[in-house]
Every structure is written in structure tokens, then in C-alpha cells.
Design an enzyme around this catalytic site. Structure first.
Site, PDB file in Angstrom:
ATOM      1  N   ASP A 116      70.154  35.254  52.907  1.00  0.00           N
ATOM      2  CA  ASP A 116      71.409  36.464  52.607  1.00  0.00           C
ATOM      3  C   ASP A 116      71.728  36.495  51.271  1.00  0.00           C
ATOM      4  O   ASP A 116      72.628  37.344  50.914  1.00  0.00           O
ATOM      5  CB  ASP A 116      72.660  35.972  53.435  1.00  0.00           C
ATOM      6  CG  ASP A 116      72.525  36.196  54.923  1.00  0.00           C
ATOM      7  OD1 ASP A 116      71.963  37.014  55.339  1.00  0.00           O
ATOM      8  OD2 ASP A 116      73.094  35.412  55.835  1.00  0.00           O
ATOM      9  N   ASP A 174      66.346  41.039  59.869  1.00  0.00           N
ATOM     10  CA  ASP A 174      67.521  41.307  58.722  1.00  0.00           C
ATOM     11  C   ASP A 174      67.001  41.033  57.322  1.00  0.00           C
ATOM     12  O   ASP A 174      67.445  41.437  56.409  1.00  0.00           O
ATOM     13  CB  ASP A 174      68.947  40.628  58.896  1.00  0.00           C
ATOM     14  CG  ASP A 174      69.287  40.458  60.473  1.00  0.00           C
ATOM     15  OD1 ASP A 174      68.432  40.465  61.407  1.00  0.00           O
ATOM     16  OD2 ASP A 174      70.537  40.218  60.456  1.00  0.00           O
TER      17      ASP A 174
HETATM   18  N1  GLY Z   1      72.658  39.965  59.088  1.00  0.00           N
HETATM   19  C1  GLY Z   1      73.694  39.702  60.125  1.00  0.00           C
HETATM   20  C2  GLY Z   1      73.761  41.086  60.827  1.00  0.00           C
HETATM   21  O1  GLY Z   1      73.299  42.005  60.678  1.00  0.00           O
HETATM   22  O2  GLY Z   1      74.740  40.951  61.583  1.00  0.00           O
END
Ligand code: GLY
Length: 405
Positions: A116, A174
Site C-alpha cells: 500500500d 488493488d
Molecule cells: N485496497 C483496499 C480496498 O480497496 O478496500
């Protein structure tokens, strides 16, 4: 930035009387102007309400605000929204506040345990540097990119997304979003390996995350020793085989940015195919704001009853606008994104001034099956909404600056 643009437009209008720009009072842009005013008000109030390092993330069921601390994956979105708000409106106060909220995140550069880092640092520091060119933002960007690149395993051909829980070597769709940071850092810090890692990650993900109809799985778990796919599953979607709405948006956005950065035509084709899956989905509601998972469709959960996910809509709108600039005739993408943005800017989704704890959008979903963040504002819905509005203003040549009182 937009101020400079306005000045340019003003001078151009005097110099070349036939300079083509849309009439700012045109009815068709009124929704945009109104949204800019609300955004400017809400963001300014938010900077007076929240403290740097404790950024607003969502609203809890009891009405209190859930804050994002320094290790929260969403913590870069609020500073990023302030930067985008500044770009959109030209309000210098927002830029001053954006700097404070960004620099409070310095310690994130030391985090090594998540993919992230792109969301956390590139949305905050990345926008700060892009807009100001101030080298104060570079050390954190340099360290964070190195830590992200270190998570790439060349044997498996992907970046490891998570270090937690029962997975072996999990990669989530993601993760595609965070490749933008690596492409940028490859150039900025002269690290071609970062771009190679991004390209390989995107190719491996294309092979293993997608179904025949170009919908995607949320999580693919790999064997860390052999690189074999162990399991295709979900974490936030309805079922392993369903199409989690935000995940489809992440994929669309991800392959668009990969094409922009690498010019590999495979990535463009992938982005267009994902766009087609989303835009032609029979369960996309009329206002083009999807339910949190496209496969929520049983009798109890019609699109009318099931919670919508404004964050998915915002990500999709921003991605489609970006995609429109990469193809010969992007009109169908701009038109679709415009419909989404008009919906999100309507009273159904956009907060009224002073409401919604100063978030912009209502009605997003974080993780439905974990009973977490259901039908709430989310910091990333606001971020991608603002990004999409800026992209829309550029494409339509709208002067989005507002009169600062
Ligand atoms: N990256 C986590 C979400 O989209 O909830």
C-alpha cells in the site's frame, strides 16, 4: 496551477478572440461549478477539524469519525485530496494545509510490510511533488519506492501485497494501483528495475487474476517457493467467483496506467476489455454507481436495496477519463465518466456544506462481509472523485478555479 491556467485563458481570450473554450456559464457545466464550491468549503472546514497525522477515513455507525493513523493504508488520501482540491479550485489555503498534512506522514517511508506504500505515499507526497516541484518531498518518496520495489519477487513475477493472515504469497488486484509509483520512481531516481518489476507484475496479474469475461478475482495466492497459483479467492467481494466492484475499478485504472507508462499494447487492450465489462454490465444501475459487488443480485439484494459503492464509481470515472486520452476516439469513455461524475455531484451522493463530517461523498462500502464501513463516506472515494474532476476539467477545458472569498 488552475489560477495560472485561468490567467492564460484570460490573456488568450483577449489576444485571440476566436479562442475556443467552453462558456463557463453553460448550463451543462453548472453541476461542475456547484460541486467545486461545495468541495472547496468542505475541504477547508476539514483542515480546521482534523489534525495532521490523524486523517479522516470514514464515519462509524455511531456517527464518530474513523481516523487513519500513520500505518493505515488510506492515510495518504486526505492530503492527496487537499492537493487535488487546490488544483481544482486554485485556493492557496488548501495548498498550505496540504503541505502540513503531507509532511506529517514522513515515517511511512520506513514501512516495509505492505504494497500500500503507493496509496500512502504517492497520493500524498507524489501529488505534493508533482504540483510544487519542492525537493522536500523527495526523500520520503525515494525510501518508500525502494521498500515497495523490495517486495517484488522475480521468481514469481509479482509484488507481495500483504504480510498478514493465512495467505502464503497473496497478490490483490488493488496492487495494480501502486505500480504508478514504481514507474514514476524508476524515472525520477534512475532505477529501471522498478519499471521492469511493474511491467512483470502487470503481465503476471493479467495471466492469473482475470476470467474470460475480463472480470477479476480479488486475491491470487501463490506458492512462494514455486510461484504456482495456490488459490483464487476474495477478501472483500461477495464470493470467490464474484466481481467486487472496486476491484474491477482498480484493474481498469491499473492497466490504463501501465499502458501510459510502458506503451505495451497488451495493457491497453486489457484496460479496454475491463472497461467494456464494467460499462456493459447488466447490473450497473442507471446512475452508473455500482452496488459494492456486481454479483449482488438475489431477490433480497436488488440494486435498489443493496448499498452502492461511490468509491468504485469514482475510481472507474477517473480511470475512464485517463483511458480516453490514450485511445483514438475516447468519447465513449468521457461520456460514461461524465455520467458518473454528474451522479456523484448530485444531492444523492455529494454532501451538503457542513454535513457528512466534511467528507465530500456519501454512500461507499469498505468491506461489506466484514460489516466494516458500509454505506459511509470513505477518504479514497473523495480522492478519486477529485482526481476525476480534475481530469474532466482538463479534457473539457473547463476553468475550474473558484472565487476565493
Ligand atoms: N485496497 C483496499 C480496498 O480497496 O478496500
Amino acid at each position: 496551477m488552475k489560477k495560472t491556467f485561468s490567467l492564460f485563458l484570460a490573456i488568450s481570450a483577449i489576444t485571440f478572440s476566436s479562442f475556443a473554450q467552453p462558456n463557463q456559464n453553460d448550463e451543462s457545466f453548472k453541476w461542475f461549478k456547484k460541486a467545486s464550491e461545495v468541495i472547496n468549503y468542505q475541504l477547508n472546514q476539514a483542515t480546521k477539524t482534523y489534525l495532521p497525522g490523524k486523517n479522516p477515513r470514514s464515519i462509524n455507525p455511531d456517527g464518530t469519525v474513523r481516523l487513519a493513523g500513520l500505518t493505515d493504508w488510506t492515510t495518504g488520501f486526505f492530503p492527496g485530496s487537499l492537493w487535488y482540491g487546490y488544483e481544482l479550485t486554485g485556493d492557496k489555503k488548501l495548498a498550505q494545509e496540504a503541505k502540513k498534512f503531507t509532511l506529517a506522514l514522513d515515517s511511512i517511508r520506513n514501512i516495509k510490510t505492505t504494497h500500500d506504500l503507493g496509496f500512502m505515499l504517492f497520493c500524498s507526497y507524489g501529488n505534493a511533488y508533482r504540483i510544487t516541484n519542492d525537493s522536500i518531498y523527495l526523500p520520503a518518496l525515494r525510501d518508500g519506492a525502494q521498500n515497495l520495489a523490495n517486495r517484488f519477487n522475480s521468481k514469481i513475477g509479482v509484488i507481495k501485497s500483504w504480510d498478514f493472515s493465512w495467505w502464503h504469497y497473496p497478490v490483490i488486484i488493488d496492487n495494480m494501483m501502486n505500480l504508478e509509483y514504481l514507474y514514476w520512481a524508476a524515472k525520477e531516481f534512475n532505477q529501471p528495475d522498478y519499471a521492469n518489476a511493474a511491467n512483470t507484475h502487470a503481465l503476471t496479474t493479467m495471466k492469473n487474476h482475470f476470467r474470460k469475461d475480463y472480470s477479476s478475482y480479488h486475491v491470487v495466492d501463490y506458492d512462494p517457493l514455486t510461484g504456482k497459483v495456490l488459490r483464487k479467492a476474495t477478501h472483500q467481494g461477495l464470493t470467490d467467483e464474484s466481481s467486487w466492484a472496486r476491484g474491477q475499478g482498480w484493474g481498469l485504472y491499473g492497466y490504463t496506467l501501465c499502458y501510459k507508462n510502458s506503451k505495451n499494447p497488451k495493457f491497453l487492450k486489457q484496460a479496454e476489455n475491463i472497461a467494456s465489462f464494467i460499462m456493459n454490465h447488466p447490473r450497473m444501475p442507471k446512475d452508473k454507481v455500482p452496488v459494492w459487488d456486481f454479483d449482488v443480485h438475489n431477490a433480497m439484494d436488488t440494486a435498489e436495496r443493496a448499498p452502492r459503492d461511490a468509491s468504485a464509481a469514482a475510481v472507474i470515472a477517473s480511470a475512464l477519463l485517463d483511458l480516453s486520452t490514450q485511445v483514438k476516439d475516447g468519447k465513449k469513455y468521457v461520456d460514461y465518466a461524465e455520467d458518473i461524475l454528474q451522479s456523484l455531484s448530485s444531492d444523492a451522493y455529494l454532501a451538503k456544506p457542513d454535513e457528512n463530517s466534511y467528507f465530500l461523498l456519501k454512500h461507499s462500502v469498505g468491506a461489506f462481509l466484514y460489516n466494516s464501513e458500509i454505506d459511509t463516506p470513505l477518504d479514497y472515494a473523495d480522492y478519486y472523485y477529485l482526481e476525476a474532476l480534475n481530469r474532466y476539467a482538463d479534457i473539457k477545458k473547463i476553468d475550474s478555479s473558484i472565487t476565493i472569498r
